[in-house]
Every structure is written in C-alpha cells, then in structure tokens.
Design an enzyme around this catalytic site. Structure first.
Site, mmCIF file in Angstrom:
data_model
loop_
_atom_site.group_PDB
_atom_site.id
_atom_site.type_symbol
_atom_site.label_atom_id
_atom_site.label_comp_id
_atom_site.label_asym_id
_atom_site.label_seq_id
_atom_site.Cartn_x
_atom_site.Cartn_y
_atom_site.Cartn_z
ATOM 1 N N GLY A 1 23.734 7.632 16.248
ATOM 2 C CA GLY A 1 23.898 8.031 14.841
ATOM 3 C C GLY A 1 23.970 6.814 13.948
ATOM 4 O O GLY A 1 23.613 5.707 14.361
ATOM 5 N N ASN A 2 24.415 6.985 12.730
ATOM 6 C CA ASN A 2 24.621 5.839 11.833
ATOM 7 C C ASN A 2 25.800 6.121 10.913
ATOM 8 O O ASN A 2 26.431 7.170 11.009
ATOM 9 C CB ASN A 2 23.338 5.517 11.048
ATOM 10 C CG ASN A 2 22.927 6.653 10.148
ATOM 11 O OD1 ASN A 2 23.620 6.993 9.210
ATOM 12 N ND2 ASN A 2 21.786 7.282 10.471
ATOM 13 N N ARG A 3 26.078 5.161 10.026
ATOM 14 C CA ARG A 3 27.334 5.219 9.272
ATOM 15 C C ARG A 3 27.238 5.989 7.953
ATOM 16 O O ARG A 3 28.156 5.919 7.133
ATOM 17 C CB ARG A 3 27.799 3.793 8.951
ATOM 18 C CG ARG A 3 28.079 2.959 10.164
ATOM 19 C CD ARG A 3 28.391 1.529 9.762
ATOM 20 N NE ARG A 3 28.126 0.602 10.836
ATOM 21 C CZ ARG A 3 28.924 0.379 11.876
ATOM 22 N NH1 ARG A 3 30.064 1.033 11.962
ATOM 23 N NH2 ARG A 3 28.604 -0.485 12.804
ATOM 24 N N SER A 4 26.167 6.709 7.696
ATOM 25 C CA SER A 4 26.066 7.428 6.414
ATOM 26 C C SER A 4 27.141 8.517 6.334
ATOM 27 O O SER A 4 27.304 9.309 7.261
ATOM 28 C CB SER A 4 24.675 8.061 6.275
ATOM 29 O OG SER A 4 24.660 8.898 5.150
ATOM 30 N N ALA B 1 20.005 9.038 5.810
ATOM 31 C CA ALA B 1 19.729 7.903 6.696
ATOM 32 C C ALA B 1 19.285 8.526 8.022
ATOM 33 O O ALA B 1 20.111 8.896 8.868
ATOM 34 C CB ALA B 1 20.975 7.061 6.872
#
Ligand code: PMT
Length: 401
Positions: A207-210, A275
C-alpha cells in the site's frame, strides 16, 4: 478572505460592543484594513485605545478634533470603504439610520457611504421583537442594507432569547461570503481518492501512505458548489460530511479502475487524487504465507493506469484533472503526465516541501495547465487548497460551457 478590503466598523453603545475588539482582530487577520467609528456612548463599553491599537488606525467619534478644530470627514470615510459594518447595531442607531437622524459621526458616515452596509443588531429580547424595531429593520433591509441576524441565547439582562449580536466569526464569514461568492458547478464529477491495497496474501498487502484527506476535501468543496460527486475511494479513515456525496469503496487498483470506468462515460469532470499502486503481486496467496525461507520473492505485475486508460476515452467536453506526487524533476515530470494521461491540468505536490503530500493536514502545490501556465499556491490547509482547486475548475468548466 478579505485581502485588501477597506472596512469601516461602526460601534454603537450596547454591551456587545466589548466583542468589537475581537471583531477588529479577526477582520485585520483576514487581510482587511479597518477604521473604527464609535458613537460617544459606545466609549462607555470599550475604549478607543483598544480599538486603535488593534486596527492600527485612529478611532473616530466626534465631528471635529476639539484641540485643532480639524473636521473628521465622514464624507471621505464613507467613500473610502468597501463595506461598512455596524456591530453592535443598537435599536437607537438603527432608528437613526432608518430616519436620517444625523446627530453623531457614525450616522453621518452611514448617510455618506456608497458601499454595502451590514447591521449586526444587538439588544434585549423584548426590544428586539418590538414592532418599532422590527419596522426599522425592515425599512433598512428594503433600502438594500444587509442584516446579520441576531442570535438566540443568554442576554446581558439575564433573560434568554433572541437579541445577542452575531459572533464576530459569523460577521467575518458573512463579509467573506459577500466578497467571495461561491461559484456554482452544475456537473457530474468522478473523483478517485486514497491509496490502493494490493494483496500479497489474505493478511498482507502493498500500500502507500495516502490518507484520502486531499481527495475528500476536494469532494466536499465540489459538492458545496452544487456538483454531483462520486468518490471511488481506496481504504481510508476519513469520511464525507456532505451526505450528497456518493462513496464507492474499493481496495485494489484493479477494483478502482473497474468502478471508475463505469462512472467515467457519464461524468463531466474527473479528478484523480488517488495514489494508485503501479504494481501488484501477480500471484497473491490464498492462505497466509508462512515464515520459512530467509527471503521471499514476489513477482509484481503492472496495474492499469486508471487516469491514462480513461484519458483515451475522454470526449472534448470532459475535463480531467490529475495529481502528481514527485521527488525530483518535479515540473518536467508533471508536465509529461499532462500529455501521457490527457489531463487538462495537473496539481503537483512535492515530497520535498515540508507540510506537503501524504497524510498531512496541509499541502503546497503548483497547478499546471495544458499550455504550461503555472499557478503557485502556498502552504495552506487541504480544505482551503481544495477550494482554490475547485475555483480553477469552476472557471474552466463554466467558460467551456
Ligand atoms: O491522501 P493524502 O494523504 O491527503 O495525500 C494526497 C496525495 C499526496 C495522495 C495527493 O495529493 C496526490 O498527489 N495524489 C496522486 C499521487 C500519485 O500517485 O501521483 P502519480 O504521479 O503516481 O500519478 C499521476 C496521476 O495518475 C495521479 O492523478 C494518479 O491518481 C493517476 N494514476 C496513477 C497510477 C495509476 N495506476 N492510475 C492512476 O490513475
């Protein structure tokens, strides 16, 4: 909010005059230049020194300066202002304004002013509902004056009812809305937001930090302007305040693509704030992967590029807005995404700017259009920034119609 606006604050003699200090402070903070005119009686409730210190201008109250004989020109003052706010406006002052009883500087200034005038009434509840006062308020309204309605609550007399002066924040908000009327956007909008999660196994994901904060703030600002907004949202903990916004929840890039592709043909505007993971595990495990080997290799496959795929289907009347999160060659990279993804403009945020990008409550961006015009927007809250982005969008959409 009120940048460069010239505002006269007229203070008449009521207990709510003590709030004038906060009002001056908020007006100045909002960017306005403030000059204060007080009735002689108002000086019993708050000192001119307090108000001149906060407004950084002399406070006027008398027709002339007693020591020099110089005249305080109500005519010049009335012509100088962009708005005249009378707060608190007592029953006495409103009666004088309605009937041109010009026996103090506040009223002569009112009669000379060519700018919009706002009265914020304040008095006890029985005075406020007296037919004579109601009649004067109606008279003032019928002549184009604005009334910032009194609020209900505990009054200085100890009674409870309607008559409290509107709070200084409400007065500043009213002025701000008057000078910056909201644009309308009669459009159907698709907005992608948040991160995507790409499953490795039933427990883990890439995943990512959005956080979704930027996208959801834009959705709220769009809905405020009247747009019909559908968010296709990755997993986030933020939620919508405006219940008219439709939210479709997805997890992976593939799911976000499929949901967006269904909505895109019928939308007027698409805003891609998500994102999206560019790659996902090609063979996600059906069961939790056990820790056995020293290392674990994952084969990743490319995800659909949602904005680029939908950009190929975009009609001449549709508008598409992208986001770019960059760490180097920022402007060049953002510009190349405008053409590769068929965006009308792109909002560039950089991880090199403190307070910008993922997770923060603030952001700092450049809006770049197809003709390479760049609009720089300084660091501000994501809500304020969302409004700026929506203003640009409204202008673009309404011009194109
Ligand atoms: O959610 P927050 O915590 O508030 O943070 C906001 C944000 C930093 C996520 C947001 O402001 C932002 O920059 N979003 C886009 C981040 C990004 O993925 O940029 P990109 O340069 O990789 O992608 C360019 C554009 O193509 C984006 O509009 C993206 O949504 C879109 N894209 C990218 C890849 C892909 N597979 N599909 C896409 O649609």
């Amino acid at each position: 909010m009120l940048d460069g606006k010239r505002i006269i604050l007229g203070i008449s003699g009521g207990i709510a005059a003590y709030k004038a200090a906060i009002l001056v402070r908020l007006l100045v903070k909002a960017g306005a230049e403030v000059r204060v005119v007080m009735t002689p009686f108002a000086k019993n409730f708050i000192t001119p020194l307090t108000l001149s210190t906060l407004s950084k201008n002399s406070v006027l109250s008398e027709f002339y300066k007693a020591d020099s004989g110089d005249w305080n020109s109500h005519v010049d003052l009335g012509l100088w202002a962009d708005a005249f706010v009378i707060a608190p406006a007592t029953a006495n002052t409103m009666a004088k304004a309605a009937h041109a009883v010009a026996d103090n500087l506040l009223i002569t200034t009112y009669l000379s002013a060519r700018c919009p005038v706002f009265f914020a009434p304040a008095m006890d509840l029985d005075m406020f509902r007296h037919p004579a006062v109601c009649h004067n308020i109606e008279l003032l309204k019928s002549r184009g004056n604005h009334i910032i309605d009194a609020e209900t609550g505990e009054l200085a007399s100890g009674l409870d009812g309607k008559g409290r002066m509107a709070e200084p924040e409400t007065i500043v908000q009213t002025l701000s809305e008057f000078f910056n009327p909201k644009q309308t956007l009669n459009a159907k909008v698709l907005l992608t937001a948040g991160p995507t999660y790409e499953a490795i196994d039933p427990v883990r994901f890439i995943g990512n930090r959005s956080s979704g904060k930027m996208g959801y703030a834009i959705a709220e600002a769009l809905a405020e302007c009247g747009a019909h907004v559908t968010i296709v949202s990755g997993p986030v903990s933020v939620s919508v305040k405006n219940q008219k916004i439709k939210v479709i929840r997805v997890e992976s890039a593939q799911e976000m693509f499929e949901a967006s592709a269904k909505i895109f043909p019928n939308c007027d505007i698409a805003v891609f704030t998500a994102a999206v993971a560019d790659y996902s595990p090609q063979f996600p495990a059906n069961q939790k992967i056990k820790k056995s080997e020293q290392s674990l290799n994952l084969v990743l496959k490319k995800n659909p590029d949602i904005a680029a795929e939908l950009g190929k289907l975009k009609s001449d009347t549709q508008i598409s807005v992208g986001f770019a999160l960059e760490t180097e060659n920022e402007i060049e990279n953002a510009k190349s995404k405008i053409s590769s993804k068929n965006f009308d403009f792109i909002v560039l945020n950089s991880l090199n700017d403190a307070g910008a990008g993922f997770g923060t409550d603030t952001n700092k961006v450049k809006i770049i259009d197809k003709h390479n015009t760049i609009l720089d927007i300084e660091l501000k809250s994501k809500q304020e920034l969302a409004q700026d982005i929506v203003d640009v969008l409204c202008e673009h959409f309404n011009r194109q119609k």
